[in-house]
Design a protein around this motif. Structure first.
Motif, PDB file in Angstrom:
ATOM      1  N   GLY A   1      36.046  38.646  27.378  1.00 17.59           N
ATOM      2  CA  GLY A   1      36.870  39.101  28.503  1.00 17.59           C
ATOM      3  C   GLY A   1      36.309  38.588  29.820  1.00 17.59           C
ATOM      4  N   GLY A   2      37.161  38.634  30.854  1.00 19.59           N
ATOM      5  CA  GLY A   2      36.818  38.035  32.152  1.00 19.59           C
ATOM      6  C   GLY A   2      35.479  38.489  32.718  1.00 19.59           C
ATOM      7  N   ALA A   3      35.120  39.768  32.522  1.00 20.70           N
ATOM      8  CA  ALA A   3      33.893  40.276  33.140  1.00 20.70           C
ATOM      9  C   ALA A   3      32.649  39.982  32.312  1.00 20.70           C
TER      10      ALA A   3
ATOM     11  N   SER B   1      38.435  46.361  34.247  1.00 19.43           N
ATOM     12  CA  SER B   1      38.177  45.472  35.398  1.00 19.43           C
ATOM     13  C   SER B   1      38.803  45.982  36.681  1.00 19.43           C
TER      14      SER B   1
ATOM     15  N   LYS C   1      31.230  37.286  31.613  1.00 19.23           N
ATOM     16  CA  LYS C   1      30.341  36.226  32.131  1.00 19.23           C
ATOM     17  C   LYS C   1      29.384  36.755  33.195  1.00 19.23           C
ATOM     18  N   ASN C   2      29.595  37.978  33.655  1.00 21.81           N
ATOM     19  CA  ASN C   2      28.736  38.582  34.670  1.00 21.81           C
ATOM     20  C   ASN C   2      27.461  39.107  33.993  1.00 21.81           C
TER      21      ASN C   2
ATOM     22  N   GLY D   1      38.281  42.981  29.745  1.00 19.42           N
ATOM     23  CA  GLY D   1      39.402  42.311  30.416  1.00 19.42           C
ATOM     24  C   GLY D   1      39.989  43.255  31.447  1.00 19.42           C
ATOM     25  N   THR D   2      41.315  43.218  31.633  1.00 19.02           N
ATOM     26  CA  THR D   2      41.930  44.173  32.544  1.00 19.02           C
ATOM     27  C   THR D   2      41.618  45.579  32.024  1.00 19.02           C
TER      28      THR D   2
ATOM     29  N   SER E   1      48.609  37.807  28.374  1.00 21.74           N
ATOM     30  CA  SER E   1      47.917  39.071  28.627  1.00 21.74           C
ATOM     31  C   SER E   1      48.431  39.712  29.905  1.00 21.74           C
ATOM     32  N   THR E   2      47.752  40.732  30.376  1.00 17.44           N
ATOM     33  CA  THR E   2      48.244  41.488  31.532  1.00 17.44           C
ATOM     34  C   THR E   2      48.347  40.620  32.778  1.00 17.44           C
ATOM     35  N   GLN E   3      47.302  39.828  33.035  1.00 15.33           N
ATOM     36  CA  GLN E   3      47.243  39.133  34.314  1.00 15.33           C
ATOM     37  C   GLN E   3      47.529  37.643  34.217  1.00 15.33           C
TER      38      GLN E   3
ATOM     39  N   ILE F   1      26.557  42.902  34.347  1.00 12.65           N
ATOM     40  CA  ILE F   1      27.409  43.773  33.526  1.00 12.65           C
ATOM     41  C   ILE F   1      26.990  43.662  32.060  1.00 12.65           C
TER      42      ILE F   1
ATOM     43  N   GLU G   1      36.872  46.091  40.081  1.00 14.52           N
ATOM     44  CA  GLU G   1      37.370  45.413  41.281  1.00 14.52           C
ATOM     45  C   GLU G   1      37.529  46.392  42.440  1.00 14.52           C
TER      46      GLU G   1
ATOM     47  N   TRP H   1      31.616  38.881  43.281  1.00 14.33           N
ATOM     48  CA  TRP H   1      31.094  39.155  41.935  1.00 14.33           C
ATOM     49  C   TRP H   1      29.601  38.871  41.817  1.00 14.33           C
TER      50      TRP H   1
HETATM   51  P1  ADP Z   1      43.256  39.998  30.762  1.00 16.39           P
HETATM   52  O1  ADP Z   1      43.150  39.090  29.571  1.00 16.39           O
HETATM   53  O2  ADP Z   1      43.305  41.444  30.410  1.00 16.39           O
HETATM   54  O3  ADP Z   1      44.363  39.615  31.728  1.00 16.39           O
HETATM   55  P2  ADP Z   1      40.709  38.799  31.481  1.00 16.39           P
HETATM   56  O4  ADP Z   1      39.934  38.968  30.213  1.00 16.39           O
HETATM   57  O5  ADP Z   1      41.173  37.441  31.849  1.00 16.39           O
HETATM   58  O6  ADP Z   1      41.911  39.837  31.574  1.00 16.39           O
HETATM   59  O7  ADP Z   1      39.812  39.376  32.661  1.00 16.39           O
HETATM   60  C1  ADP Z   1      40.261  39.370  33.973  1.00 16.39           C
HETATM   61  C2  ADP Z   1      39.329  40.207  34.819  1.00 16.39           C
HETATM   62  O8  ADP Z   1      37.983  39.708  34.749  1.00 16.39           O
HETATM   63  C3  ADP Z   1      39.678  40.166  36.285  1.00 16.39           C
HETATM   64  O9  ADP Z   1      40.563  41.225  36.580  1.00 16.39           O
HETATM   65  C4  ADP Z   1      38.332  40.318  36.982  1.00 16.39           C
HETATM   66  O10 ADP Z   1      38.201  41.644  37.464  1.00 16.39           O
HETATM   67  C5  ADP Z   1      37.294  40.140  35.888  1.00 16.39           C
HETATM   68  N1  ADP Z   1      36.267  39.141  36.262  1.00 16.39           N
HETATM   69  C6  ADP Z   1      36.427  37.820  36.408  1.00 16.39           C
HETATM   70  N2  ADP Z   1      35.245  37.238  36.780  1.00 16.39           N
HETATM   71  C7  ADP Z   1      34.323  38.230  36.856  1.00 16.39           C
HETATM   72  C8  ADP Z   1      32.910  38.299  37.194  1.00 16.39           C
HETATM   73  N3  ADP Z   1      32.223  37.215  37.500  1.00 16.39           N
HETATM   74  N4  ADP Z   1      32.321  39.502  37.163  1.00 16.39           N
HETATM   75  C9  ADP Z   1      33.008  40.613  36.825  1.00 16.39           C
HETATM   76  N5  ADP Z   1      34.329  40.620  36.516  1.00 16.39           N
HETATM   77  C10 ADP Z   1      34.972  39.445  36.533  1.00 16.39           C
END
Ligand code: ADP
Ligand code: XUL
Length: 520
Positions: free
Chosen positions: A431-433, A333, A435-436, A293-294, A8-10, A439, A337, A347
């Motif tokens: 996606g990464g966010a 994201s 779990k918050n 995600g990103t 993915s992107t990151q 959000i 951020e 976070w």
């Molecule tokens: P991708 O797959 O597009 O690379 P991810 O789905 O892994 O991205 O998400 C990464 C993003 O999740 C990070 O850039 C970060 O901003 C966000 N992230 C990670 N943990 C948290 C959190 N606890 N709360 C909000 N955003 C979060």
């Protein structure tokens, strides 16, 4: 066991599944910014591109592949892996000369992938999905097809800046000699699959539909779109094929260097969003998925064909057959951020700010949540637009700003997903966010729908592992029943009293967008 990779992107992520025990047998990730800092790409792309250009260094993805397998090998027995599939950030492209195939066929495990494959690159960097530099090329392709409706009718999307076709056209115009030297153009997904299979891989319908080149009726490259894009393009493109097609045995490089078994096979890779549709158990119509995600994306399996009359939505192949609709928001994201850092929060403080500290201010402030250029709606200015009852002067409560940003993001999503006409009865969040909790609760409140989350945070890598298992003959629907189960404690209910509040906000938000953006 079956391995899914998500480039993915990151980051590059691996999820290993064991269908016999029904368990995830291993997970591992390489973060491009922190694990490969010498590429100077803290968020996975080269910062500071001019004129909307956003590129990444494809050598970084190769280094990440070697590093990921070395890491994975310390915690799981790679000799048990029978099939590998994967996904890639969509639309990004890699340009290679006519030595690519022979280099792949003769990879030496004593040397790195980067050393051996980078001499085949005809374009040093790869444009990725965040790139908005191809407005002129989109206009040219659109004109050649007599208007946006025809491009959309054939390819499922109007000509879109980040899509691969317009990016290829820009390369052809900027550097015709390098374009001429290019023998193969791959997506991130098919590039990574080629390296693993030790031979050039095909492009699946899921990711191929993100190029403005695939005709969705014939599932072949469209001759008119090809000739509107660049000369001689057909010979440079891998052929399109269904997800799960087996490419062949894994390259001996990975057998000798990383301990994969010689009878391990590689299936076609797809896009990260189509893979996520699989990993979220949403390949049959009924579930809406929101991925934070990103980028933020909103997608669902399509019950029937439909395209977005405003041109922001897309139709991609569904890896389980048929199609999916998707809308992508660039300010995901990275915008969250940016505000988090501006306010000096972490976070968990961001989470509290979104939820408890600002509860009384639901719907009271409006923010156009654009911290960088946006694609839905198309908008080049940077800097959020604020309008509200309470003041947003510097020093305004962090909670108000965080809430206004998130409400703006999800109102924008609600507004631009209306064309899909899929009722938001239940939303699966990934996606990464995701779990918050703050959000996730705002997603439930703005859409007035229950939100479910699954155990595995990388749904694209899980989806890829499921695609691998299905390619080896396992039943996908049964696998999804085992692996795509919502965590019981992680479901969130909407607050009903906020229904009318956000209904009113939606109209105000739409009006503010119309005032501010040229093409809202
Ligand atoms: P991708 O797959 O597009 O690379 P991810 O789905 O892994 O991205 O998400 C990464 C993003 O999740 C990070 O850039 C970060 O901003 C966000 N992230 C990670 N943990 C948290 C959190 N606890 N709360 C909000 N955003 C979060
Ligand atoms: C989808 C899109 C992004 C990328 C990166 O159209 O551009 O979601 O796939 O994740």
């Amino acid at each position: 066991m079956f391995l899914g990779l998500d480039s993915s992107t990151q980051s590059l992520t691996a999820v290993l599944i064991d269908p016999v025990s029904g368990k995830i047998a291993g997970q591992c990730s390489v973060n491009f910014g922190t694990d490969l800092p010498h590429y100077n790409a803290p968020s996975g792309f080269i910062p500071g591109g001019a004129g909307g250009e956003v590129h990444a260094d494809p050598r970084m993805w190769l280094d990440a592949l070697d590093l990921l397998f070395s890491r994975l090998g310390t915690s799981v027995d790679l000799a048990k892996v029978k099939m590998i599939a994967g996904s890639g950030q969509q639309h990004g492209s890699v340009y290679l000369d006519d030595t690519f195939a022979s280099r792949l066929a003769t990879l030496d495990p004593q040397q790195s992938l980067t050393t051996q494959l980078s001499p085949a690159l005809t374009r040093a960097s790869s444009p990725i999905w965040m790139d908005t530099s191809t407005g002129e090329e989109c206009a040219e392709i659109t004109a050649a097809l007599n208007g946006p409706a025809e491009v959309c009718r054939r390819s499922g999307s109007i000509a879109i800046e980040r899509f691969t076709g317009p990016q290829i056209r820009r390369f052809f115009k900027q550097d015709p000699a390098a374009y001429e030297r290019t023998a193969q153009i791959h997506l991130v997904s098919s590039f990574m699959a080629s390296v693993l299979a030790g031979k050039p891989a095909a492009i699946d319908y899921g990711d191929g539909a993100g190029m403005n080149l695939l005709n969705l009726a014939t599932l072949e490259w469209d001759p008119d779109l090809l000739s509107a894009t660049a000369p001689g393009l057909l010979e440079k493109l891998p052929s399109p094929a269904p997800a799960g097609t087996v490419q062949g045995a894994v390259s001996p490089y990975f057998v000798r260097k990383h301990g994969l078994p010689a009878d391990c096979r590689v299936a076609l890779f797809t896009g990260d969003n189509p893979a996520s549709l699989v990993g979220m158990g949403a390949t049959a119509p009924g579930n809406i998925v929101i991925s934070l995600g990103t980028s933020d994306t909103f997608f669902a399996a399509m019950p029937g064909p439909k395209t977005d009359p405003k041109g922001f939505g897309h139709v991609f192949g569904n890896p389980a057959g048929g199609f999916m609709s998707l809308i992508c928001f660039r300010n995901g994201s990275l915008a969250r951020e940016a505000l988090r850092d501006r306010l000096g929060l972490d976070w968990s403080a961001f989470d509290r700010a979104a939820l408890s500290e600002s509860r009384d201010f639901a719907g009271k402030n409006l923010m156009l949540p654009f911290f960088g250029p946006e694609i839905t709606p198309r908008n080049d200015f940077c800097g959020p637009v604020l309008k509200g009852v309470s003041s947003f002067e510097s020093g305004a409560e962090p909670g108000l700003q965080v809430r206004a940003l998130l409400e703006g993001q999800f109102l924008n999503m609600r507004l631009h997903s209306e064309w899909m006409e899929v009722p938001a009865e239940r939303i699966r969040l990934t996606g990464g966010a995701s779990k918050n909790d703050g959000i996730a609760q705002l997603v439930a409140d703005v859409f007035q729908a229950p939100v479910e989350r699954l155990d595995v945070s990388n749904s694209a890598a899980l989806g890829a592992a499921l695609i691998a298992a299905a390619a080896a003959g396992q039943d996908l629907a049964e696998l999804q029943k085992t692996f795509c189960v919502a965590s019981p404690g992680a479901a969130l209910q909407p607050e009903p009293s906020l229904g009318p509040v956000y209904q009113e906000s939606l109209a105000l938000f739409a009006a503010l967008l119309r005032e501010t953006c040229a093409r809202a």
